[in-house]
Design a protein around this motif. Structure first.
Motif, PDB file in Angstrom:
ATOM      1  N   UNK A   1       0.826  -1.206   0.000  1.00 56.53           N
ATOM      2  CA  UNK A   1       0.000   0.000   0.000  1.00 56.53           C
ATOM      3  C   UNK A   1       0.860   1.257   0.000  1.00 56.53           C
ATOM      4  N   UNK A   2       1.875   1.240   0.859  1.00 56.64           N
ATOM      5  CA  UNK A   2       2.761   2.400   0.951  1.00 56.64           C
ATOM      6  C   UNK A   2       3.433   2.647  -0.400  1.00 56.64           C
ATOM      7  N   UNK A   3       3.813   1.566  -1.022  1.00 63.08           N
ATOM      8  CA  UNK A   3       4.466   1.664  -2.320  1.00 63.08           C
ATOM      9  C   UNK A   3       3.521   2.300  -3.347  1.00 63.08           C
ATOM     10  N   UNK A   4       2.273   1.823  -3.292  1.00 63.03           N
ATOM     11  CA  UNK A   4       1.281   2.362  -4.211  1.00 63.03           C
ATOM     12  C   UNK A   4       1.120   3.866  -4.032  1.00 63.03           C
ATOM     13  N   UNK A   5       1.037   4.232  -2.775  1.00 62.62           N
ATOM     14  CA  UNK A   5       0.820   5.643  -2.500  1.00 62.62           C
ATOM     15  C   UNK A   5       2.019   6.445  -3.013  1.00 62.62           C
ATOM     16  N   UNK A   6       3.212   5.913  -2.761  1.00 59.23           N
ATOM     17  CA  UNK A   6       4.398   6.585  -3.262  1.00 59.23           C
ATOM     18  C   UNK A   6       4.336   6.762  -4.765  1.00 59.23           C
ATOM     19  N   UNK A   7       3.923   5.708  -5.431  1.00 58.15           N
ATOM     20  CA  UNK A   7       3.949   5.788  -6.883  1.00 58.15           C
ATOM     21  C   UNK A   7       2.917   6.796  -7.374  1.00 58.15           C
ATOM     22  N   UNK A   8       1.810   6.926  -6.648  1.00 55.15           N
ATOM     23  CA  UNK A   8       0.811   7.914  -7.046  1.00 55.15           C
ATOM     24  C   UNK A   8       1.398   9.319  -6.905  1.00 55.15           C
ATOM     25  N   UNK A   9       2.037   9.558  -5.759  1.00 58.35           N
ATOM     26  CA  UNK A   9       2.667  10.861  -5.530  1.00 58.35           C
ATOM     27  C   UNK A   9       3.731  11.110  -6.596  1.00 58.35           C
ATOM     28  N   UNK A  10       4.514  10.076  -6.856  1.00 57.70           N
ATOM     29  CA  UNK A  10       5.566  10.162  -7.852  1.00 57.70           C
ATOM     30  C   UNK A  10       4.988  10.560  -9.210  1.00 57.70           C
TER      31      UNK A  10
ATOM     32  N   UNK B   1       2.199  12.051  -9.826  1.00 51.38           N
ATOM     33  CA  UNK B   1       1.692  13.424  -9.786  1.00 51.38           C
ATOM     34  C   UNK B   1       2.823  14.428  -9.942  1.00 51.38           C
ATOM     35  N   UNK B   2       3.938  14.178  -9.258  1.00 53.93           N
ATOM     36  CA  UNK B   2       5.075  15.098  -9.329  1.00 53.93           C
ATOM     37  C   UNK B   2       5.598  15.183 -10.754  1.00 53.93           C
ATOM     38  N   UNK B   3       5.728  14.026 -11.395  1.00 49.32           N
ATOM     39  CA  UNK B   3       6.202  13.989 -12.782  1.00 49.32           C
ATOM     40  C   UNK B   3       5.258  14.794 -13.677  1.00 49.32           C
ATOM     41  N   UNK B   4       3.947  14.524 -13.534  1.00 47.07           N
ATOM     42  CA  UNK B   4       2.962  15.223 -14.349  1.00 47.07           C
ATOM     43  C   UNK B   4       3.081  16.726 -14.148  1.00 47.07           C
ATOM     44  N   UNK B   5       3.180  17.097 -12.879  1.00 45.51           N
ATOM     45  CA  UNK B   5       3.238  18.514 -12.555  1.00 45.51           C
ATOM     46  C   UNK B   5       4.477  19.166 -13.175  1.00 45.51           C
ATOM     47  N   UNK B   6       5.570  18.441 -13.125  1.00 45.43           N
ATOM     48  CA  UNK B   6       6.808  18.986 -13.676  1.00 45.43           C
ATOM     49  C   UNK B   6       6.683  19.204 -15.189  1.00 45.43           C
ATOM     50  N   UNK B   7       6.135  18.215 -15.868  1.00 44.74           N
ATOM     51  CA  UNK B   7       5.949  18.339 -17.312  1.00 44.74           C
ATOM     52  C   UNK B   7       5.070  19.551 -17.615  1.00 44.74           C
ATOM     53  N   UNK B   8       4.008  19.694 -16.828  1.00 46.87           N
ATOM     54  CA  UNK B   8       3.112  20.836 -17.026  1.00 46.87           C
ATOM     55  C   UNK B   8       3.877  22.147 -16.827  1.00 46.87           C
TER      56      UNK B   8
END
Lengths: 330, 568
Positions: A4-13, A15-22
């Motif tokens: 679960x923790x891993x999943x959450x990390x990957x979601x945050x990850x 989002x960060x990538x998406x945000x950076x591209x934007x």
């Protein structure tokens, strides 16, 4: 727990990538347009003053706003400021970008949410009605009408509504979000005035989105009613109303929820044109003028806000969906 | 009193292209407390009946005929009127599928929902009752709060059962409950149903393709085929002596009944209900006559409280032997009674195995039946004609025999072509080209090459297995209705004999001829036989369903035969 923790990390990850591209696109795209904030050569709106600067003045301002530095340096400064929640200063408005956005965004939120609500509710009701009367005359007429209607672009629709209701019938105001210099006797009157001004923009956006929701509801419902669980519900003798609402519609609404989430994103784009038509002081009109005046910080700020709100909407939809459909819940 | 009465019900699904006759003229009654089973292959229209009773058929169905529940005529009821009957009077246990239960509702809610509607009770009371129901169907009540996708197939089936029981219906329709269940769960559900019926006296309509399951619960059974009932009667009688060829096929394809036999389904498919004239089973039937292709048979009562729809009155007798005796004259002047007063019956499309040790008179009996030797007394009737008067070996669709030893039954000096063509030549059947064609197709049947090279080979050049297959081809070229196979594998090695046996059985299954399979090997015959006759000292000492003979032999000799297996 580890998974679960891993999943959450990957979601945050993600989002960060998406945000950076934007952020990258937001930053470089405006700068790829011809011209810069200080060499505007034409006035878009009638009566606007054209200030033609001298080369010296231009260079002075470029230095003042830090636009003379190499682009990558500018980008790093932008990122650094962003970390401090500083969106920069608008060149056109001569005030912090965040203030400009806070000033205008409530109006946009009002009409976007209003039209989302109206188009969703109406679309679902009409879609259900259509599905219940499938293959009968009323369904056929409604569907043909809706599909034809969907082909009209929203700004054209806005113009038509404006011409009919404001120009000819004089039922609604031509522009603005509130009556200028009005004194309200109480909150109710203020709300009424706001709704009165928002009515046509909201209608335009709602009508433009209605067909999508209508068709999706109708078609999903028709598919769902052939499912075994609807037959089970019928066999239980629950009555048509319960069968349709509790068993069929509940399942048919799942894809509609997803669609509404995306719809908000699409509308954020469409709102620029509609706000222009109605001269509605939302973020769309602000974005338009920012683009015209090459107000880089403001363009970046608005695009960022739009992007983030779309991301938030999608996240919300995911959350709501997993609440509604136990099959996708973790 | 009849609780449910169905009169000439027809349900035809209308599609844009054609109309599918899912149910085509069905009548039956169910009395209170009775359990009626409806069995049939998938697509035979069983579920359509259930849906018709519940008035749940899709809009594109044209329905004629009548369904009465008590005094209510289902077709004349409005939806609201029908809703009052649904679940409270007639409830259905649906076939378990992923989407039979609403995927976004907790199963408990789905069970309490009809209770609150029909029984007019509070949510709390409904919940308590739901927990009781869960206990009844052996499911922990904690699962009430779960969603359908969180349950296993067996658990979902129990939920569906609990749901159907929730309003204490008078009539319970059970549709294919066992199809996705493992053996344990299947038995548990079966015991549960029996118990429920005993305790609460539900009237049930059980629909399933699982004939063992239905017959273990139901008292009466109706066999459906292609939208029609082909046979009805008390469960035990139907299971023990099916009269319709389809029922027999269904029973023979059931592994629970024939534990040792290899599985062979009924060849062919159900006709899809488009304007089909004649008996719907006729394309797959082994005993059809001209009439079967023209008129569809009606369900006619026969003795024993049974009904059957077959122009030939059910499975016909193909061969009947009465009081057959045969003695060999020994050199010392004594007589050896090889066949002693034997009665025998072979039905259409049936595989009868005659087993016994060497010298028990099996081959002599086979030779009498094939009219190779003539019995001292008694008579053999083939399709109601005496075989002595009319030699059925001479014509197509008669009796053919394949002998034990291929090396002596086929001449080494004959080519393959001549060996197989011989019966056609002798009996002057067909033109020269016809004969060649018949030989070639016979060779294809037995999986031998039909090319010129092989045809011109001499039998002496062939291996034992090939030669026995040539012998089978020689019998098949006459397209027999009855094939007598006399120890055909005893001269072959294990692998070859397995191949030949499977070949023969597949031929029999596909072509539908009857077969008398003679062997001393009990275990080999169990693989293919429907019925077994055990022979000892010229007498038939025991006959019966091959599985029954094997598992519970009644005769001393049979017991010895069964126990003669060398333990490995």
């Amino acid at each position: 727990m580890i998974i679960m923790a891993k999943d959450r990390n990957s979601l945050v990850f993600r989002l960060v990538i998406t945000l950076f591209v934007i952020l990258v696109i937001n930053f470089f795209l405006p700068r790829m347009m011809p011209g810069d904030p200080f060499s505007t050569t034409s006035a878009d709106e009638v009566g606007e003053e054209i200030i033609v600067m001298t080369e010296e003045q231009r260079l002075y301002y470029m230095e003042y706003y830090g636009l003379d530095k190499p682009v990558h340096e500018q980008f790093l400064i932008y990122l650094k400021n962003l970390m401090k929640c500083d969106l920069g200063k608008s060149i056109h408005y001569k005030m912090p970008v965040s203030n400009v956005i806070i000033l205008h965004i409530p109006w946009t939120i009002l009409i976007v949410l209003g039209s989302t609500l109206i188009s969703t509710i109406t679309g679902v009701i009409l879609g259900t009605y259509s599905a219940q009367n499938r293959k009968r005359g009323s369904d056929r007429i409604m569907m043909t009408g809706m599909i034809a209607f969907a082909e009209v672009p929203s700004f054209l629709l806005g113009l038509i509504l404006l011409l009919i209701f404001s120009v000819h019938l004089r039922l609604f105001p031509l522009a603005g979000a509130i009556t200028p210099f009005a004194h309200y006797n109480g909150l109710a009157e203020q709300i009424l005035d706001i709704l009165y001004h928002a009515f046509l923009p909201v209608m335009t956006l709602s009508l433009a989105q209605l067909t999508g929701v209508y068709l999706l509801t109708r078609n999903t419902l028709i598919t769902v009613t052939t499912k075994d669980y609807v037959r089970t519900a019928r066999a239980k003798g629950l009555g048509e109303k319960t069968v349709w609402i509790r068993h069929a519609l509940r399942n048919a609404l799942l894809p509609v929820v997803t669609r509404v989430g995306f719809m908000i994103g699409i509308m954020m784009g469409g709102v620029v044109l509609v706000e222009s038509v109605f001269s509605y002081p939302g973020i769309g009109v602000t974005l338009r003028s920012a683009v015209i005046s090459r107000d880089y910080p403001l363009i970046q700020g608005i695009l960022l806000v739009i992007a983030v709100s779309i991301l938030v909407c999608n996240l919300l939809v995911d959350k709501i969906y997993s609440k509604l459909d136990p099959r996708v819940a973790v | 009193m009849g609780l449910l009465k169905i009169k000439d019900l027809k349900c035809h699904y209308q599609t844009d292209i054609c109309s599918v006759k899912a149910v085509d003229g069905i009548s039956f009654d169910i009395n209170e407390g009775e359990i009626l089973g409806i069995v049939g292959e998938s697509g035979s229209g069983k579920t359509t009946i259930a849906l018709a009773i519940m008035k749940l058929l899709p809009e594109n169905t044209t329905i004629s005929g009548e369904v009465f529940y008590r005094e209510h005529m289902i077709s004349s009821l409005t939806e609201t009127g029908m809703d009052k009957l649904r679940w409270k009077d007639i409830a259905i246990v649906f076939q378990n599928g992923l989407e039979v239960l609403n995927p976004v509702m907790k199963v408990g809610v789905q069970i309490t929902e009809p209770m609150m509607k029909h029984l007019d009770i509070s949510p709390d009371k409904a919940c308590a009752k739901c927990a009781d129901l869960f206990q009844t169907v052996n499911l922990d009540p904690k699962w009430m709060d779960s969603y359908p996708h969180q349950l296993s197939g067996g658990m979902r089936q129990r939920v569906l059962l609990a749901m159907a029981l929730s309003c204490d219906p008078k009539l319970l329709i059970i549709d294919e409950v066992t199809s996705a269940l493992d053996a344990f769960t299947r038995k548990e559900i079966r015991d549960l149903l029996v118990e429920l019926q005993k305790k609460k006296g539900y009237t049930m309509l059980m629909i399933s393709h699982d004939i063992t399951f239905v017959s273990s619960v139901a008292s009466k059974v109706a066999v459906m085929y292609s939208g029609k009932v082909v046979e009805t009667g008390p469960v035990k009688d139907i299971l023990l002596s099916p009269r319709h060829p389809y029922t027999r096929g269904l029973i023979h394809s059931t592994p629970d009944i024939f534990i040792y036999k290899d599985l062979w389904g009924i060849p062919g498919d159900v006709p899809t209900g488009v304007d089909f004239k004649g008996c719907p089973f006729s394309p797959r039937c082994t005993q059809k006559v001209k009439k079967c292709n023209e008129i569809s048979p009606d369900l006619i009562p026969i003795p024993g409280g049974r009904e059957i729809a077959c122009h030939r009155g059910g499975i016909a007798n193909l061969l009947k032997a009465k009081n057959l005796s045969y003695s060999y004259h020994l050199p010392d002047g004594q007589y050896l009674k090889a066949v002693d007063n034997v009665d025998l019956e072979v039905k259409e499309g049936e595989v009868l195995a005659i087993i016994g040790q060497t010298g028990s008179g099996k081959s002599t009996l086979a030779h009498i039946l094939a009219n190779v030797i003539r019995s001292d007394s008694g008579e053999v009737l083939f399709m109601d004609g005496n075989i002595n008067k009319q030699n059925y070996g001479k014509n197509l669709n008669g009796i053919q025999i394949v002998f034990q030893d291929p090396f002596s039954s086929t001449s080494s000096r004959f080519t393959v072509l001549n060996a197989i063509k011989e019966p056609l030549d002798i009996n002057k059947i067909g033109s020269k080209e016809d004969r060649l064609q018949m030989v070639k197709s016979a060779l294809e049947l037995v999986h031998l090459p039909a090319g010129d090279t092989f045809l011109s080979k001499f039998c002496g050049e062939l291996s034992g297995g090939q030669r026995q297959r040539v012998a089978i081809a020689r019998a098949m070229v006459m397209q027999p209705k009855l094939l007598i196979a006399d120890e055909i594998t005893s001269a072959l090695d294990v692998s070859t004999s397995a191949n030949v046996l499977r070949l023969l059985k597949s031929l029999q299954n596909r072509r539908g001829f009857a077969m008398i399979y003679i062997s001393h090997n009990l275990y080999l015959t169990l693989k293919i036989a429907d019925r077994i006759a055990v022979m000892d000292k010229g007498k038939i000492v025991e006959t019966g369903n091959s599985h029954d003979v094997m598992s519970s032999p009644s005769n001393e000799y049979t017991k010895r035969l069964v126990n003669a297996k060398i333990p490995v």
